[in-house]
Design an enzyme around this catalytic site. Structure first.
Site, mmCIF file in Angstrom:
data_model
loop_
_atom_site.group_PDB
_atom_site.id
_atom_site.type_symbol
_atom_site.label_atom_id
_atom_site.label_comp_id
_atom_site.label_asym_id
_atom_site.label_seq_id
_atom_site.Cartn_x
_atom_site.Cartn_y
_atom_site.Cartn_z
ATOM 1 N N TYR A 1 17.239 -8.265 -5.108
ATOM 2 C CA TYR A 1 17.002 -8.345 -6.555
ATOM 3 C C TYR A 1 18.041 -9.224 -7.247
ATOM 4 C CZ TYR A 1 13.388 -4.764 -7.257
ATOM 5 O OH TYR A 1 12.222 -4.060 -7.283
ATOM 6 N N LYS B 1 16.005 -1.785 7.804
ATOM 7 C CA LYS B 1 15.177 -2.585 8.720
ATOM 8 C C LYS B 1 16.158 -3.244 9.695
ATOM 9 C CE LYS B 1 11.276 -4.453 10.097
ATOM 10 N NZ LYS B 1 10.194 -3.662 10.742
ATOM 11 N N ASP C 1 9.396 0.535 7.800
ATOM 12 C CA ASP C 1 7.952 0.564 8.061
ATOM 13 C C ASP C 1 7.512 1.928 8.579
ATOM 14 O OD1 ASP C 1 9.443 -0.053 10.312
ATOM 15 O OD2 ASP C 1 8.038 -1.511 11.123
ATOM 16 N N ASP D 1 12.297 0.578 -4.179
ATOM 17 C CA ASP D 1 11.266 0.282 -5.176
ATOM 18 C C ASP D 1 9.889 0.577 -4.591
ATOM 19 O OD1 ASP D 1 10.137 -0.809 -7.577
ATOM 20 O OD2 ASP D 1 9.698 -2.634 -6.451
ATOM 21 N N ASP E 1 7.140 4.083 -5.291
ATOM 22 C CA ASP E 1 5.748 4.009 -5.771
ATOM 23 C C ASP E 1 4.846 4.737 -4.778
ATOM 24 O OD1 ASP E 1 6.400 2.486 -8.034
ATOM 25 O OD2 ASP E 1 4.686 1.143 -7.763
HETATM 26 C C1 IPM Z 1 11.038 -0.031 -11.115
HETATM 27 C C2 IPM Z 1 10.296 -1.259 -11.557
HETATM 28 C C3 IPM Z 1 11.280 -2.404 -11.754
HETATM 29 C C4 IPM Z 1 11.958 -2.674 -10.424
HETATM 30 C C5 IPM Z 1 10.680 -3.683 -12.336
HETATM 31 C C6 IPM Z 1 9.985 -3.441 -13.657
HETATM 32 C C7 IPM Z 1 11.698 -4.789 -12.449
HETATM 33 O O1 IPM Z 1 9.319 -1.585 -10.632
HETATM 34 O O2 IPM Z 1 11.925 0.419 -11.870
HETATM 35 O O3 IPM Z 1 10.737 0.505 -10.068
HETATM 36 O O4 IPM Z 1 11.412 -3.379 -9.577
HETATM 37 O O5 IPM Z 1 13.059 -2.152 -10.226
HETATM 38 MG MG MG Z 2 9.059 -0.128 -9.105
#
Ligand code: IPM
Ligand code: MG
Length: 366
Positions: A141, A186, A219, A243, A247
């Site tokens: 990042y 990884k 993975d 990240d 999700d």
């Molecule tokens: C998160 C989001 C952010 C990230 C984006 C909006 C930059 O996806 O907080 O998980 O990737 O960190």
């Molecule tokens: Mg995110």
């Protein structure tokens, strides 16, 4: 207690869910006799429109001076032209970096009602209680980015210190939980991951001998997270893996709209935000789920203000509201309550009613 809290509504559904969350924060102040001073500032696309800068200096200065920051979401199609020089997300990344918030805590505890909204079989989900600790200020990042006519590159770098400090945070959290840490990397491919694994092993051996450490490749972790989520306690990983895995983990809870996060560093100050994005497609329609933002208030109370009782009260109020069928479209759409979905404001109201219920009962008795 007195506290200065900066509110950054941001873009899309950010302002709606943040409004719900600040109402809850205010209710906590009233119920427990605290005095929270809230001040709202610009971030993301809204800040680009107003000032050209996704994190105006005034916003960063206010956040630095605050006791805690409550954030909605940033981003949207209006600002996502690939040629654009500034993007809303840069504001969020600069805020995390500017406050040195290197550890991002993302707890996942599926609520019984939400279990049925999850695409995962319910018998795999009962009892799941995870804490994902995502490194937040390093890795790909923040590495050097290059673009030429025929290619592009993003550098992924980690220092020993960056790995040590997030590993310590993960182990400290594990000590208050089930003392099991899975470090995700990884290491079969990436040099940063080989360093990550080496440092993780050493920190745990030297400083946390009471913690059981396991290493997983990212993975296979992605697979295990869905196949046997109950087996995990604390999961610690680098920025981008975290990240993606969080999700994925949100699906264990039934909806991305339910999950909160806390970004913390060495001091007490932190940024608290739902893990969902700005969802521009549903913005301004009073249908977004405010629970991720409201539960972020609970994390703010716990981690920045050390108000554990108040944090638990907010979490219980949300759980009770969900139990009683106060479900936004992301959850009610799954046919869970047999009742129509309610809106963002009504969900906030349902949580506020549960939060105030014990107090109201006392007042009635008096
Ligand atoms: C998160 C989001 C952010 C990230 C984006 C909006 C930059 O996806 O907080 O998980 O990737 O960190
Ligand atoms: Mg995110």
């Amino acid at each position: 207690m007195r506290a200065d809290i900066v509110v950054l509504p941001g873009d899309g559904i950010g302002p709606e869910v943040t409004r719900a969350a600040t109402r809850v924060l205010q209710a906590v102040a009233d119920r427990y006799g605290h005095h929270f001073t809230l001040s709202t500032h610009l971030i993301g696309g809204a800040a680009i429109d107003a000032t050209g800068d996704p994190l105006p200096p005034a916003t960063l200065a206010a956040c630095r001076a605050a006791d805690a920051v409550l954030l909605g979401a940033v981003g949207g199609p209006r600002w996502s032209d690939p040629q654009a020089k500034v993007r809303p997300e840069q504001g969020l990344l600069a805020l995390r970096k500017g406050l040195n918030l290197y550890a991002n805590l993302r707890p996942v505890q599926p609520h019984p009602v939400a279990l049925r909204a999850s695409p995962i079989k319910p018998h795999l989900l009962a009892g799941v209680d995870l804490m994902v600790v995502r490194e937040l200020t390093g890795g790909i990042y923040f590495g050097d980015k290059q673009r030429s006519a025929d290619g592009a590159s993003d550098l992924c770098g980690y220092t020993v210190v960056e790995i040590e400090r997030v590993m310590r945070r993960a182990c400290e959290l594990a000590r208050k939980r089930r003392r099991h840490v899975v470090s995700v990397d990884k290491a079969n491919v990436l040099e940063t991951s080989r360093l990550w694994r080496e440092v993780a092993t050493r920190v745990v051996a030297e400083e946390f001998p009471d913690i059981e450490l396991e290493h997983q490749l990212v993975d296979s972790m992605a697979m295990h997270l869905l196949a046997r989520p109950r087996d995990y306690d604390v999961i610690v990983t680098e920025n981008m893996f975290g990240d993606i895995l969080t999700d994925e983990a949100s699906m264990l809870a039934g909806s991305l709209g339910l999950l909160p996060s806390a970004s913390i560093g060495e001091g007490r100050n932190g940024v608290y935000e739902p893990i969902h994005g700005s969802a521009p497609d549903i913005a301004g329609r009073d249908i977004a789920n405010p629970c991720g933002a409201i539960l972020s208030v609970a994390l703010l109370l716990r981690h920045s203000l050390q108000l554990e009782e108040e944090a638990v009260a907010v979490e219980q109020a949300v759980a009770q509201a969900l139990d009683e069928g106060a479900l936004t479209a992301d959850l009610a759409g799954a046919g869970l309550s047999g009742q129509p979905a309610i809106g963002t404001d009504a969900t906030a109201r349902a949580v506020l009613d549960r939060l105030c219920a014990p107090l109201c009962a006392v007042q009635l008795r008096d």
